[in-house]
Design a protein around this motif. Structure first.
Motif, mmCIF file in Angstrom:
data_model
loop_
_atom_site.group_PDB
_atom_site.id
_atom_site.type_symbol
_atom_site.label_atom_id
_atom_site.label_comp_id
_atom_site.label_asym_id
_atom_site.label_seq_id
_atom_site.Cartn_x
_atom_site.Cartn_y
_atom_site.Cartn_z
ATOM 1 N N PRO A 4 37.558 39.341 67.995
ATOM 2 C CA PRO A 4 37.354 38.120 68.781
ATOM 3 C C PRO A 4 37.558 36.850 67.968
ATOM 4 O O PRO A 4 38.035 35.841 68.499
ATOM 5 C CB PRO A 4 35.907 38.236 69.284
ATOM 6 N N ARG A 5 37.235 36.882 66.687
ATOM 7 C CA ARG A 5 37.480 35.703 65.858
ATOM 8 C C ARG A 5 38.975 35.418 65.756
ATOM 9 O O ARG A 5 39.406 34.265 65.784
ATOM 10 C CB ARG A 5 36.876 35.909 64.468
ATOM 11 N N ALA A 6 39.761 36.486 65.650
ATOM 12 C CA ALA A 6 41.212 36.312 65.580
ATOM 13 C C ALA A 6 41.763 35.793 66.901
ATOM 14 O O ALA A 6 42.694 34.975 66.925
ATOM 15 C CB ALA A 6 41.879 37.638 65.208
ATOM 16 N N ILE A 7 41.200 36.250 68.020
ATOM 17 C CA ILE A 7 41.638 35.770 69.338
ATOM 18 C C ILE A 7 41.418 34.267 69.440
ATOM 19 O O ILE A 7 42.306 33.521 69.880
ATOM 20 C CB ILE A 7 40.881 36.510 70.457
ATOM 21 N N LEU A 8 40.257 33.800 69.025
ATOM 22 C CA LEU A 8 39.984 32.363 69.066
ATOM 23 C C LEU A 8 40.937 31.604 68.147
ATOM 24 O O LEU A 8 41.441 30.534 68.508
ATOM 25 C CB LEU A 8 38.533 32.093 68.653
ATOM 26 N N ALA A 9 41.188 32.154 66.977
ATOM 27 C CA ALA A 9 42.021 31.459 65.994
ATOM 28 C C ALA A 9 43.449 31.276 66.491
ATOM 29 O O ALA A 9 44.015 30.177 66.389
ATOM 30 C CB ALA A 9 42.008 32.223 64.665
ATOM 31 N N VAL A 10 44.052 32.323 67.025
ATOM 32 C CA VAL A 10 45.461 32.209 67.434
ATOM 33 C C VAL A 10 45.625 31.324 68.665
ATOM 34 O O VAL A 10 46.705 30.764 68.894
ATOM 35 C CB VAL A 10 46.092 33.598 67.679
ATOM 36 N N LEU A 11 44.567 31.171 69.453
ATOM 37 C CA LEU A 11 44.631 30.279 70.610
ATOM 38 C C LEU A 11 44.263 28.844 70.244
ATOM 39 O O LEU A 11 44.242 27.966 71.110
ATOM 40 C CB LEU A 11 43.701 30.786 71.718
ATOM 41 N N GLY A 12 43.961 28.613 68.968
ATOM 42 C CA GLY A 12 43.647 27.269 68.525
ATOM 43 C C GLY A 12 42.278 26.788 68.958
ATOM 44 O O GLY A 12 42.061 25.584 69.134
ATOM 45 N N ILE A 13 41.343 27.710 69.120
ATOM 46 C CA ILE A 13 40.005 27.374 69.613
ATOM 47 C C ILE A 13 39.025 27.312 68.453
ATOM 48 O O ILE A 13 38.919 28.247 67.645
ATOM 49 C CB ILE A 13 39.530 28.407 70.649
ATOM 50 N N ARG A 14 38.314 26.224 68.371
ATOM 51 C CA ARG A 14 37.290 26.033 67.338
ATOM 52 C C ARG A 14 35.936 26.459 67.887
ATOM 53 O O ARG A 14 35.570 26.093 69.007
ATOM 54 C CB ARG A 14 37.252 24.565 66.907
ATOM 55 N N LEU A 15 35.207 27.224 67.103
ATOM 56 C CA LEU A 15 33.890 27.713 67.509
ATOM 57 C C LEU A 15 32.810 26.997 66.713
ATOM 58 O O LEU A 15 32.879 26.906 65.485
ATOM 59 C CB LEU A 15 33.793 29.221 67.281
ATOM 60 N N VAL A 16 31.807 26.485 67.419
ATOM 61 C CA VAL A 16 30.665 25.841 66.781
ATOM 62 C C VAL A 16 29.394 26.574 67.207
ATOM 63 O O VAL A 16 29.169 26.774 68.407
ATOM 64 C CB VAL A 16 30.572 24.349 67.165
ATOM 65 N N TRP A 17 28.607 26.983 66.231
ATOM 66 C CA TRP A 17 27.306 27.614 66.513
ATOM 67 C C TRP A 17 26.208 26.669 66.067
ATOM 68 O O TRP A 17 26.236 26.161 64.952
ATOM 69 C CB TRP A 17 27.183 28.952 65.788
ATOM 70 N N ARG A 18 25.220 26.479 66.915
ATOM 71 C CA ARG A 18 24.070 25.643 66.582
ATOM 72 C C ARG A 18 22.795 26.426 66.819
ATOM 73 O O ARG A 18 22.648 27.101 67.830
ATOM 74 C CB ARG A 18 24.067 24.365 67.432
ATOM 75 N N GLY A 19 21.878 26.305 65.877
ATOM 76 C CA GLY A 19 20.614 27.006 65.999
ATOM 77 C C GLY A 19 20.571 28.243 65.129
ATOM 78 O O GLY A 19 21.544 28.621 64.475
ATOM 79 N N ALA A 20 19.414 28.893 65.130
ATOM 80 C CA ALA A 20 19.220 30.101 64.326
ATOM 81 C C ALA A 20 19.944 31.285 64.959
ATOM 82 O O ALA A 20 20.050 31.382 66.184
ATOM 83 C CB ALA A 20 17.721 30.402 64.205
ATOM 84 N N VAL A 21 20.427 32.175 64.115
ATOM 85 C CA VAL A 21 21.051 33.399 64.616
ATOM 86 C C VAL A 21 19.949 34.323 65.115
ATOM 87 O O VAL A 21 18.975 34.582 64.394
ATOM 88 C CB VAL A 21 21.873 34.087 63.512
#
Length: 253
Positions: free
Chosen positions: A56-73
């Motif tokens: 899924p990280r690769a899917i986001l990367a090739v589509l040019g999508i930036r992921l931001v996570w906020r808060g505790a895991v």
């Protein structure tokens, strides 16, 4: 209870006007996506774990999508509840947190996403068969007791991101039964082009997303809620939706 929820959002929820990449760039993104799926599905199916997050990280990367996570895991064994905007919600969640997803049964047939969800232990729910709900609740509770985090979309369908649907409280019962924390996660995009609504097909949505010049998906985790003894699922759902930070929610009957 409206067992098979419907969203009022349609194509009019996407006003357009967003900056787009040149057609050749959009085409290259789609070609790269196909390449990622062809080369990544087998390792993900065989290796699980890190490979299931790498895909899924690769899917986001090739589509040019930036992921931001906020808060505790969230800690393992948590019930993650999120609003639902797009098929990208699933990709984004899988890229950050190892989870078992509660998904509608037809997601199993989606290219790549369905295979990844199935391999990672997704719990598929058939909304055309209400009598199966107690079994689904039991399966979610068992996963939580076993230390696996489970993610679900209590709205039951997708909305455009500016509109939101009622939270269905039924599956919150699993957290009560398992004594598991509930972690509300609000999902937002900086473009309504990401919304998967109306008569969209998955392919149409992929093409539309590939044309957007810049797209950011933000996942914001609120503090975990812990069911109190004697708490009901409606009260727990109400507390979760009120802490989402996106406003406009109401509780389903």
């Amino acid at each position: 209870m409206n067992w098979h929820p419907a969203s009022g959002c349609d194509d009019d929820c996407r006003p357009g006007g967003h900056a787009q990449v040149p057609p050749v760039t959009a085409t290259l993104r789609v070609v790269a996506l196909i390449g990622v799926l062809l080369t990544g599905l087998l390792p993900a199916a065989l290796l699980r774990g890190a490979a299931l997050q790498a895909l899924p990280r690769a899917i986001l990367a090739v589509l040019g999508i930036r992921l931001v996570w906020r808060g505790a895991v969230p800690r393992p064994g948590s019930l993650l509840v999120a609003n639902h905007v797009s098929w990208l919600d699933i990709v984004a969640l899988y890229s950050v947190v190892p989870v078992r997803l509660v998904a509608k049964h037809d997601v199993r047939e989606w290219p790549a996403i369905g295979a990844t969800a199935d391999r990672s232990g997704a719990i598929f729910i058939d909304r055309t068969r209400p009598k199966t709900l107690p079994r689904t609740v039991g399966e979610v509770a068992a996963a939580l007791r076993g230390g696996r985090s489970v993610a679900l979309f209590p709205e039951g369908t997708t909305y455009c991101g500016t509109e939101h649907g009622p939270f269905r409280p039924a599956l919150f019962q699993a957290a009560i039964d398992a004594g598991a924390p509930v972690v509300p996660i609000s999902i937002s995009y900086d473009s309504t082009e990401a919304a998967f609504v109306g008569e969209d097909t998955l392919w149409e949505s992929v093409l539309r997303v590939a044309r957007v010049r810049r797209l950011t998906v933000t996942l914001a985790a609120a503090p975990a809620l812990r069911p109190e003894p004697g708490a009901g699922r409606q009260a727990l759902a109400r507390a979760a939706q009120s802490s989402m930070g996106v406003g406009g929610y109401r509780l389903a009957a």
